[in-house]
Enzyme design. Structure first.
Site, mmCIF file in Angstrom:
data_model
loop_
_atom_site.group_PDB
_atom_site.id
_atom_site.type_symbol
_atom_site.label_atom_id
_atom_site.label_comp_id
_atom_site.label_asym_id
_atom_site.label_seq_id
_atom_site.Cartn_x
_atom_site.Cartn_y
_atom_site.Cartn_z
ATOM 1 N N SER A 34 49.134 42.311 87.621
ATOM 2 C CA SER A 34 47.837 41.691 87.327
ATOM 3 C C SER A 34 46.726 42.082 88.298
ATOM 4 O O SER A 34 45.587 42.298 87.861
ATOM 5 C CB SER A 34 47.985 40.169 87.261
ATOM 6 O OG SER A 34 48.788 39.832 86.158
ATOM 7 N N LYS A 58 54.602 27.632 86.417
ATOM 8 C CA LYS A 58 53.855 27.490 85.158
ATOM 9 C C LYS A 58 53.913 26.075 84.558
ATOM 10 O O LYS A 58 52.964 25.643 83.922
ATOM 11 C CB LYS A 58 54.390 28.480 84.123
ATOM 12 C CG LYS A 58 53.904 29.896 84.277
ATOM 13 C CD LYS A 58 54.461 30.753 83.153
ATOM 14 C CE LYS A 58 53.748 32.080 83.063
ATOM 15 N NZ LYS A 58 54.116 32.828 81.871
ATOM 16 N N ASP A 66 49.299 33.335 76.729
ATOM 17 C CA ASP A 66 50.431 34.157 76.265
ATOM 18 C C ASP A 66 50.564 34.133 74.741
ATOM 19 O O ASP A 66 50.943 35.143 74.134
ATOM 20 C CB ASP A 66 51.744 33.667 76.887
ATOM 21 C CG ASP A 66 51.960 34.225 78.294
ATOM 22 O OD1 ASP A 66 51.356 35.259 78.620
ATOM 23 O OD2 ASP A 66 52.729 33.604 79.052
ATOM 24 N N GLY A 126 56.291 45.197 75.085
ATOM 25 C CA GLY A 126 55.697 43.997 75.683
ATOM 26 C C GLY A 126 54.444 44.241 76.507
ATOM 27 O O GLY A 126 53.745 43.288 76.866
HETATM 28 P P1 NAP Z 1 63.236 32.234 80.342
HETATM 29 O O1 NAP Z 1 62.268 31.117 80.219
HETATM 30 O O2 NAP Z 1 64.165 32.272 81.502
HETATM 31 O O3 NAP Z 1 64.102 32.277 78.973
HETATM 32 C C1 NAP Z 1 65.078 33.253 78.786
HETATM 33 C C2 NAP Z 1 65.762 33.045 77.420
HETATM 34 O O4 NAP Z 1 66.672 34.129 77.257
HETATM 35 C C3 NAP Z 1 66.561 31.760 77.286
HETATM 36 O O5 NAP Z 1 66.435 31.272 75.982
HETATM 37 C C4 NAP Z 1 67.996 32.219 77.561
HETATM 38 O O6 NAP Z 1 68.972 31.484 76.843
HETATM 39 C C5 NAP Z 1 67.977 33.618 77.008
HETATM 40 N N1 NAP Z 1 68.939 34.492 77.679
HETATM 41 C C6 NAP Z 1 68.987 34.809 78.998
HETATM 42 N N2 NAP Z 1 70.000 35.671 79.239
HETATM 43 C C7 NAP Z 1 70.616 35.880 78.026
HETATM 44 C C8 NAP Z 1 71.726 36.647 77.634
HETATM 45 N N3 NAP Z 1 72.431 37.383 78.493
HETATM 46 N N4 NAP Z 1 72.084 36.627 76.326
HETATM 47 C C9 NAP Z 1 71.388 35.885 75.422
HETATM 48 N N5 NAP Z 1 70.323 35.129 75.747
HETATM 49 C C10 NAP Z 1 69.951 35.127 77.035
HETATM 50 O O7 NAP Z 1 62.477 33.643 80.371
HETATM 51 P P2 NAP Z 1 61.026 33.994 79.762
HETATM 52 O O8 NAP Z 1 59.972 33.576 80.735
HETATM 53 O O9 NAP Z 1 60.942 33.522 78.366
HETATM 54 O O10 NAP Z 1 61.061 35.599 79.822
HETATM 55 C C11 NAP Z 1 61.976 36.326 79.014
HETATM 56 C C12 NAP Z 1 61.545 37.800 78.939
HETATM 57 O O11 NAP Z 1 60.275 37.894 78.327
HETATM 58 C C13 NAP Z 1 61.403 38.465 80.321
HETATM 59 O O12 NAP Z 1 61.859 39.783 80.205
HETATM 60 C C14 NAP Z 1 59.908 38.450 80.564
HETATM 61 O O13 NAP Z 1 59.478 39.515 81.389
HETATM 62 C C15 NAP Z 1 59.382 38.635 79.140
HETATM 63 N N6 NAP Z 1 58.015 38.103 78.994
HETATM 64 C C16 NAP Z 1 57.039 39.020 78.764
HETATM 65 C C17 NAP Z 1 55.738 38.591 78.574
HETATM 66 C C18 NAP Z 1 54.670 39.627 78.320
HETATM 67 O O14 NAP Z 1 53.497 39.360 78.566
HETATM 68 N N7 NAP Z 1 55.029 40.774 77.775
HETATM 69 C C19 NAP Z 1 55.421 37.223 78.649
HETATM 70 C C20 NAP Z 1 56.459 36.304 78.867
HETATM 71 C C21 NAP Z 1 57.767 36.762 79.040
HETATM 72 P P3 NAP Z 1 69.484 29.995 77.307
HETATM 73 O O15 NAP Z 1 68.438 29.055 76.829
HETATM 74 O O16 NAP Z 1 70.776 29.861 76.596
HETATM 75 O O17 NAP Z 1 69.612 30.065 78.804
#
Ligand code: NAP
Length: 290
Positions: free
Chosen positions: A21, A70, A106, A252
């Site tokens: 950022s 957040k 987002d 992304g």
């Molecule tokens: P988060 O809040 O930690 O949520 C992760 C999710 O993934 C949970 O539902 C979790 O399941 C699931 N998960 C984790 N490991 C897994 C596995 N091995 N197999 C199956 N499901 C799994 O994370 P987040 O903030 O949403 O971020 C997730 C991804 O999105 C990251 O890579 C992040 O960089 C990306 N992201 C990108 C943007 C962008 O602007 N492009 C914005 C936001 C996020 P459980 O509920 O069962 O634990």
């Protein structure tokens, strides 16, 4: 203009050193010849109150908020937008006079990324894998922009059910969200029936870039658009599988750029230089060694 008039914006998080950022926003400020500066404000877990106090006392003009603050930051702000309330997280703080307003850019950022790829959300069926913060934003964006149905696939039902409970039925119509336990079978079945697959888990993120939620040796349906929220690497294994199957692959990075574009506009009231911000984000990502 003197240095003392420089307007400051902060990134509150822990850790913050690898964020893209600052590069993105400082390039945008420079492109519009604005005397603004985007700074890192590393704030330890449980110290978010200190961060908000610093925003007020030190005269910051705005902030971004990232993990792990957040959700926690919400209770220290004066007001929240509908999106921030519904999603349950703030990623952007607007300083409006003496008041701090919490936004979440987002959701609109995810829809803007889809639009940039010429994918329109209205009337589509979407399968969303994962139920964390990224999924909440993406699902809010889908529902707001008129998706017909959204299937939530998560490995633990509890989190997906909480998401469905918090976000569904906001327009008084029939429920548009359905929760499914994530298995290979539910994934393949949903992908066959959906127009759009959004991947929101960290599976395939650097340094585990060879991982994918999609099984080997099964092509993705060619009619599908696949949107992976991961931006590091820019093309995940899932996106490569999609591309090689003839499906549309959307990375992304564009969501990251657009959530930043929206934050920039909230702080400065100016139209953000999107191309400058995209180019800076790509440069910052390359510097990370993606
Ligand atoms: P988060 O809040 O930690 O949520 C992760 C999710 O993934 C949970 O539902 C979790 O399941 C699931 N998960 C984790 N490991 C897994 C596995 N091995 N197999 C199956 N499901 C799994 O994370 P987040 O903030 O949403 O971020 C997730 C991804 O999105 C990251 O890579 C992040 O960089 C990306 N992201 C990108 C943007 C962008 O602007 N492009 C914005 C936001 C996020 P459980 O509920 O069962 O634990």
């Amino acid at each position: 203009m003197t240095a003392t008039q420089t307007r400051r914006v902060a990134l509150i998080g822990w850790p913050v050193e690898h964020s893209m950022s600052p590069t993105m926003h400082n390039a945008a400020f420079a492109a519009l010849d604005l005397d603004w500066r985007y700074e890192l404000l590393p704030i330890e877990p449980d110290r978010v109150a200190t961060a908000v106090a610093r925003l007020r006392i030190e005269g910051f003009r705005g902030a971004n908020v990232t993990a792990p603050h957040k959700e926690a930051v919400m209770s220290y702000l004066d007001d929240l937008t509908e999106a921030a309330k519904a999603i349950g997280a703030v990623n952007t703080i607007e300083v409006r006079g003496a008041r701090l307003i919490g936004h979440n850019t987002d959701a609109d950022g995810s829809v803007a990324a889809l639009l940039h790829a010429r994918f329109r959300v209205r009337g589509v069926r979407a399968a969303v894998v994962g139920a964390g913060g990224g999924a909440r934003a993406a699902v809010f964006g889908l529902l707001q922009d008129g998706a017909k149905e959204v299937w939530l696939l998560n490995r633990s039902a509890r989190r997906a059910e909480a998401l469905a409970h918090d976000l569904d039925c906001r327009d008084g119509g029939p429920p548009r969200l359905r929760v499914l336990l994530l298995t290979v079978e539910t994934l393949l079945e949903s992908a066959r029936a959906a127009d759009l697959l959004i991947h929101t888990t960290p599976v395939g993120m650097w340094p585990h870039s060879s991982a994918s939620i999609w099984p080997d040796a099964v092509p993705l349906p060619a009619h599908l658009a696949v949107f992976d929220l991961i931006y590091n690497p820019p093309e995940t294994r899932l996106l490569r599988q999609a591309r090689e199957s003839g499906a549309q692959a959307i990375g992304g990075l564009e969501m990251l750029v657009h959530q930043g574009v929206l934050a920039f506009q909230i702080w400065t009231g100016r139209t953000a230089p999107v191309a400058v911000m995209r180019e800076a984000a790509e440069r910052a990502l390359a510097a990370l060694g993606a």
